[in-house]
Design an enzyme around this catalytic site. Structure first.
Site, PDB file in Angstrom:
ATOM      1  N   ASP A 321       0.863  -1.171   0.000  1.00 36.41           N
ATOM      2  CA  ASP A 321       0.000   0.000   0.000  1.00 36.41           C
ATOM      3  C   ASP A 321       0.903   1.226   0.000  1.00 36.41           C
ATOM      4  O   ASP A 321       1.934   1.239   0.659  1.00 36.41           O
ATOM      5  CB  ASP A 321      -0.880  -0.016   1.256  1.00 36.41           C
ATOM      6  N   THR A 323       0.271   4.710   0.837  1.00 32.46           N
ATOM      7  CA  THR A 323       0.206   5.535   2.033  1.00 32.46           C
ATOM      8  C   THR A 323       0.371   4.675   3.270  1.00 32.46           C
ATOM      9  O   THR A 323      -0.362   3.711   3.469  1.00 32.46           O
ATOM     10  CB  THR A 323      -1.141   6.286   2.093  1.00 32.46           C
ATOM     11  N   ASP A 572      -2.655  -0.162   5.857  1.00 31.94           N
ATOM     12  CA  ASP A 572      -2.940   0.531   7.111  1.00 31.94           C
ATOM     13  C   ASP A 572      -4.392   0.969   7.237  1.00 31.94           C
ATOM     14  O   ASP A 572      -4.830   1.359   8.303  1.00 31.94           O
ATOM     15  CB  ASP A 572      -2.030   1.762   7.271  1.00 31.94           C
TER      16      ASP A 572
END
Length: 828
Positions: A321, A323, A572
Site C-alpha cells: 500500500d 500511504t 494501514d
C-alpha cells in the site's frame, strides 16, 4: 449490548435550523423492536470451545495420549514420560489462538461515541448503538460516520474516506450522496438519513469478513502433518501386530494375563509406536515459532500468528500500500515553478514564505516553510489564514502587495478557461504525481496598507493572475528505497496497490526505485478485468495499480494465488483488511486502523517498512534450520517402523523400552535439535521441504534399523543370553539401546555439519552426556541402562563400528539407488 435509549439527552445549540422533524418516539421504538438498530455482532467465528477442541483433539495428540494411557494402565509410569509433550504442545497452540481470538473479538472499525439525531422535531444526543434505521443524523466535523446514510442537507461537509477507499484526499458531498460508516468528517456539517445500521452497514460488513478466523498456511506444519497421517496408517496395524508378537514372547495371551506379563508386552509394543511418531518435532516447531516471534518483538514487529514467521520466507509477491508503507502520510515541498516573467524567482519564493508563515500553519504550510528554511518571513501588514472550507489564504506584505495562495482550480474559479497554458501545466504536474498549488496576485498588482484589509474583503478578486505553481508530494519513508532494493535482489516481485491516482502512485514508485532502472508500469484499476484468470494474466505486466477498491485488492491477491505465487500484503486502512486476510501474510503498520491490525498476521509496531528484511531473515532461519533438524526426527520414525516390522516378522521381544527411546531421543535428537534450530541461517527458501527431509531420513533410518536388528538377532547366540530371564532380557536391551545411541550420534553428526565450529563441540558434548548419564546410578536405574562389560562390551563396540560403516554405505549409495529406481520406473 443494549440500545442505550435510557441515555438519550437533549443536544446543545450549534446546529443549523431545519424544519425536518425526524422520527417520532413511537417510530423509534417500533424500529428497535424490529431489530433495525445500530448494534453489530461482536464475536469471531471460533468459540473458546472450538479452539480448545481443535488443539486438543489432534491426530498427534490422539496417538501419543493413547500410548501414554496404555503404559499407565500397565503400571509403568516411568515409560510414560513422553506424554508430557502433549501438554506443552497443546498449551502453546491454545494460548496462541486465544490471543488471536481476543484480538479479533476486540475488532471494531467504528469508534463508539455519542451522536446527535433529530427526533420529534428536536436534536437529541444518543449513543452509537441507539441509532435506528431512518434516523436523521447530524454529521459534524470530527465525527466518524456511525452508519450508512444519505445526505439530506449539507453545510460544506467533507469526509476523509481513506479508511474505506484508500484515497488520501477528502471528498466533498452534496445532497443525495451516499456516505458510509467508517468515514470521518474533517470539515463542515450535514444532516443525513440513516439507510443501513448494525450488521448491514458497510463498516460492519467489512468487520464481519475480517473477523473470520484464518489459519496461516505453514509448509513445516503441513509436512509434519503429512508424516503423521502416513504414520497413522502404518502405526495402527503395526501396533496390533506388535502386541500380538510381544504377547507370544511371554507365553501367549493366557499366560500373559495370568502372570501379569502382559504389562511388559504392552510397554514393549508402545516403545515401537512412540518411536514412530516424531513427537519432539511438533513441539520444537511450536517453540521455534514462539522464540522467533519473541526475537521479532524486540525489533518492533508483533507476530499475531506464530506460523507467519515462516511465511515471508516463502513470499515471492509483495503487494504494498502506498500511504503508510512507502509514504508516511506527511507532505514535503518539492519546487516552485514561476509563471510570471517580470518577477524574479526569489521574490516569488519570499512571497510564498510570507503567505505560509501563519501563527499555526497547516501541514502544507509547514512543509513549504521547512523546504525554504533559507528565507525568513517578512512582516505582514494584513493576513487571511488558510481555511479548509475556503481552500485559500492571503497576505499583504510590507510593500503593499497582496498575495493569494491555494488550489489552482479555486483561485481561478471565476476565470475558467482563461489560462489554458497554466491549466495544461497544472494537469501535467498532477499527472506526474505532485500536489499542485498556486501563488497568485490581482492583475496590475494593486496593494493595500490596511491592517484590517481582509476583514472587509474576504472574497477572491475576479482578476487574479497566476504567478507561480508550487509542487508538493507525499513524504517518502527514508528506508523505502533501500528495502525495495533488498526485495528485488531476493527475487520478490513488489507491486504498489493504492486507491490514489495511478499517475501519482507511479511517480512515487519511480522515486523509490520500485522496478530498479526501468520505469514502473502503471494501470487504473477501473480497467482491470473482473475474471480472476484474466486478471492474473494482466498483473504479470503491471507494477502499479491506482484507484483500487477494497474488493479489487482482495481479487488481486486471489489472482496472484492462481499463478502459484505466495503473496504478502501491507496496509494501514480498513480498505486493506480484506486483502490482508486473503493474502498468505498480512502485514499492518503500527498506525493502521484497528480493524487492519486485528486481521494482520504481522504488525510493524513503529510502522517502519525496513523491518521486513529482518522478518524474512527470521523466517528463513526457521525454515532452513527446521528442515535440518526435521531429518533427525524422521530418521527415528523410519528406524522405529523398520525395527517394529523386524520384531513382528521374527517374533523377538522389542529390543528397547519407551524410556530408552526417551533417553536416546533427548540426547541425540530433541535437545541438540533445539540448539541447531536457533543457529543463524539465511538460506533462501526452496520448495520441496518434505521431499528433502525424506531423502535424508531414509538411508540413515534404514542403516540404523538394520544394525539394531542385527544386534538384537545375534546377541543372544553370541553372548549366551536367555531372553526369557528378566536379567538377560535387561542386559540384551541395554546393548541394543547403546548401539541405537551410537547410531543416533552418527545421524546427529551428519545434521550438524560443518563440524569445524560450535556444531562439532555440540556433537561431542551430547555424545559424552549419554555416556556420563549411564554412569550415574540414579539415571541408569530410572532409564534401565547398564553399561556392558567383557564380551558384551566387545560385541557392542563391534556392532557400533559395523553400524558406522553401514551408515556411510547407505548415505553414499542411496542417491545412486534412487536414480536407478527412477529410471526403471520411467521406462515402464
Amino acid at each position: 449490548m443494549g440500545t442505550g435509549s435510557e441515555q438519550v439527552q437533549t443536544a446543545g445549540t450549534g446546529f443549523p435550523d431545519t424544519d425536518r422533524p425526524g422520527l417520532s418516539s413511537q417510530e423509534v421504538e417500533r424500529l428497535k423492536a424490529q431489530g433495525l438498530v445500530n448494534v453489530s455482532q461482536d464475536q469471531t467465528s471460533r468459540s473458546l470451545g472450538q479452539i480448545i477442541r481443535d488443539n486438543v483433539f489432534t491426530l498427534f495428540n490422539g496417538i501419543i495420549l493413547t500410548a501414554m494411557v496404555v503404559v499407565l494402565l500397565a503400571g509403568q509410569w516411568k515409560d510414560a514420560v513422553f506424554g508430557l509433550i502433549i501438554i506443552i504442545n497443546t498449551g502453546i497452540g491454545v494460548a496462541t489462538e486465544l490471543k488471536a481470538k481476543h484480538t479479533l473479538d476486540g475488532l471494531s472499525i467504528l469508534v463508539a461515541s455519542d451522536y446527535t439525531v433529530r427526533r420529534d422535531g428536536r436534536n437529541l444526543t444518543v449513543p452509537h448503538d441507539a441509532i435506528v434505521k431512518g434516523d436523521l443524523l447530524w454529521i459534524r466535523s470530527g465525527d466518524q460516520v456511525p452508519a450508512d446514510a444519505q445526505i439530506i442537507d449539507t453545510y460544506g461537509l467533507e469526509l476523509d474516506e481513506s479508511m474505506l477507499t484508500g484515497e488520501s484526499r477528502t471528498v466533498k458531498h452534496k445532497p443525495g450522496d451516499q456516505v458510509y460508516s467508517g468515514s470521518t468528517a474533517v470539515s463542515g456539517m450535514a444532516l443525513a438519513q440513516v439507510t443501513a445500521v448494525g450488521a448491514d452497514s458497510y463498516a460492519a460488513t467489512l468487520t464481519a469478513k475480517a473477523k473470520v478466523y484464518k489459519k496461516v498456511h505453514s509448509d513445516l506444519n503441513e509436512g509434519i502433518n503429512t508424516i503423521l497421517k502416513v504414520m497413522t496408517i502404518v502405526v495402527i496395524p503395526l501396533c496390533l501386530l506388535l502386541i500380538f508378537t510381544q504377547m507370544r514372547t511371554v507365553g501367549g495371551f493366557q499366560t500373559a494375563l495370568a502372570t501379569g506379563a502382559w504389562r511388559q508386552a504392552v510397554v514393549s509394543a508402545v516403545a515401537g509406536v512412540v518411536g514412530m511418531i516424531p513427537e519432539g518435532l511438533v513441539l520444537l516447531t511450536s517453540l521455534n515459532f514462539a522464540l522467533a516471534a519473541i526475537r521479532l518483538a524486540r525489533h518492533q514487529t508483533l507476530v499475531q500468528q506464530m506460523e507467519s514467521v515462516e511465511t515471508l520466507a516463502r513470499v515471492d509477491a509483495l503487494n504494498l500500500d502506498k500511504t503508510g508503507t512507502i509514504t508516511d502520510g506527511g507532505i514535503v515541498y518539492d519546487d516552485l515553478h514561476p509563471l510570471a516573467e517580470d518577477l524574479p524567482a526569489r521574490q516569488l519564493r519570499q512571497a510564498l514564505v510570507d503567505v505560509c508563515a501563519e501563527e499555526s500553519p497547516n501541514a502544507t504550510g509547514r512543509a513549504i516553510l521547512k523546504g525554504m528554511d533559507d528565507l525568513r518571513p517578512g512582516r505582514a501588514v494584513s493576513r487571511l489564514p488558510f481555511s479548509s472550507a475556503r481552500k485559500w489564504s492571503a497576505v499583504a506584505d510590507q510593500s503593499g502587495r497582496i498575495w493569494y495562495f491555494g488550489a489552482p482550480e479555486v483561485l481561478l474559479a471565476s476565470q475558467a478557461g482563461s489560462w489554458p497554458r497554466v491549466d495544461r501545466q497544472v494537469a501535467d504536474l498532477a499527472d506526474r504525481g505532485y500536489r499542485v498549488l498556486m501563488l497568485a496576485a490581482p492583475d496590475g498588482y494593486p496593494g493595500t496598507d490596511q491592517p484590517d484589509y481582509f476583514t472587509g474583503s474576504p472574497d477572491l478578486p475576479g482578476n487574479l493572475k497566476p504567478l507561480a505553481l508550487i509542487t508538493c508530494s507525499e513524504h517518502i519513508r527514508d528506508d523505502a528505497a533501500e528495502t525495495l532494493a533488498w526485495f528485488r535482489q531476493q527475487g520478490v516481485r513488489c507491486r504498489v496497490i493504492s486507491g490514489d491516482n495511478p499517475a501519482t502512485v507511479a511517480a512515487i514508485a519511480n522515486k523509490v526505485g520500485l522496478t530498479g532502472d526501468r520505469a514502473p508500469r502503471a494501470m487504473d484499476a477501473r480497467q482491470l478485468p473482473e475474471d480472476t484468470a484474466a486478471l492474473a494474466d494482466v498483473l504479470e505486466d503491471v507494477d502499479v495499480l491506482g484507484r483500487v477498491l477494497p474488493d479489487q485488492k482482495k481479487a488481486i491477491v486471489q489472482a496472484l494465488h492462481l499463478k502459484g505465487h505466495t503473496v504478502a500484503m501491507t496496509g494501514d486502512g480498513v480498505n486493506d483488511s480484506l486483502a490482508l486476510k486473503e493474502a498468505d501474510l498480512g502485514i499492518a503498520m503500527g498506525n493502521a486502523a484497528a480493524a487492519t491490525k486485528a486481521v494482520a498476521q504481522l504488525v510493524l509496531v513503529d510502522s517502519r517498512f525496513s523491518h521486513l528484511p529482518d522478518v524474512v531473515a527470521r523466517g528463513r532461519q526457521v525454515m532452513a534450520n527446521m528442515e535440518r533438524v526435521a531429518g533427525l526426527f524422521l530418521v527415528k520414525t523410519v528406524y522405529s517402523a523398520l525395527i517394529s516390522l523386524g520384531v513382528v516378522l521374527t517374533g523377538i521381544p522389542f529390543p528397547y523400552l519407551p524410556r530408552h527411546i526417551t533417553y536416546i531421543g533427548a540426547l541425540t535428537i530433541g535437545t541438540p535439535a533445539f540448539f541447531l534450530a536457533l543457529a543463524p541461517n539465511t538460506r533462501r527458501y526452496r520448495p520441496g521441504f518434505l521431499k528433502r527431509v525424506v531423502t535424508f531420513a531414509l538411508p540413515s533410518g534404514i542403516a540404523t534399523a538394520l544394525i539394531v536388528l542385527a544386534a538384537a538377532w545375534s546377541l543372544p547366540g553370541l553372548l549366551g543370553l536367555a531372553l526369557a530371564r528378566p536379567g538377560d532380557l535387561g542386559r540384551w536391551r541395554s546393548v541394543c539401546a547403546i548401539v541405537l545411541f551410537c547410531m543416533g550420534v552418527l545421524v546427529l553428526t551428519q545434521v550438524a555439519r560443518p563440524l569445524r565450529s560450535w556444531r562439532g563441540l555440540l556433537v561431542l558434548f551430547f555424545g559424552a552426556a549419554g555416556v556420563i548419564g549411564a554412569l550415574i546410578p540414579v539415571v541408569a536405574r530410572f532409564f534401565a541402562i547398564s553399561l556392558p562389560t567383557g564380551p558384551a562390551l566387545a560385541a557392542t563396540v563391534a556392532f557400533a563400528l559395523a553400524g558406522a560403516l553401514l551408515m556411510v554405505l547407505a548415505v553414499l549409495g542411496y542417491p545412486a539407488c534412487a536414480r536407478y529406481i527412477g529410471q526403471v520406473t520411467h521406462r515402464r
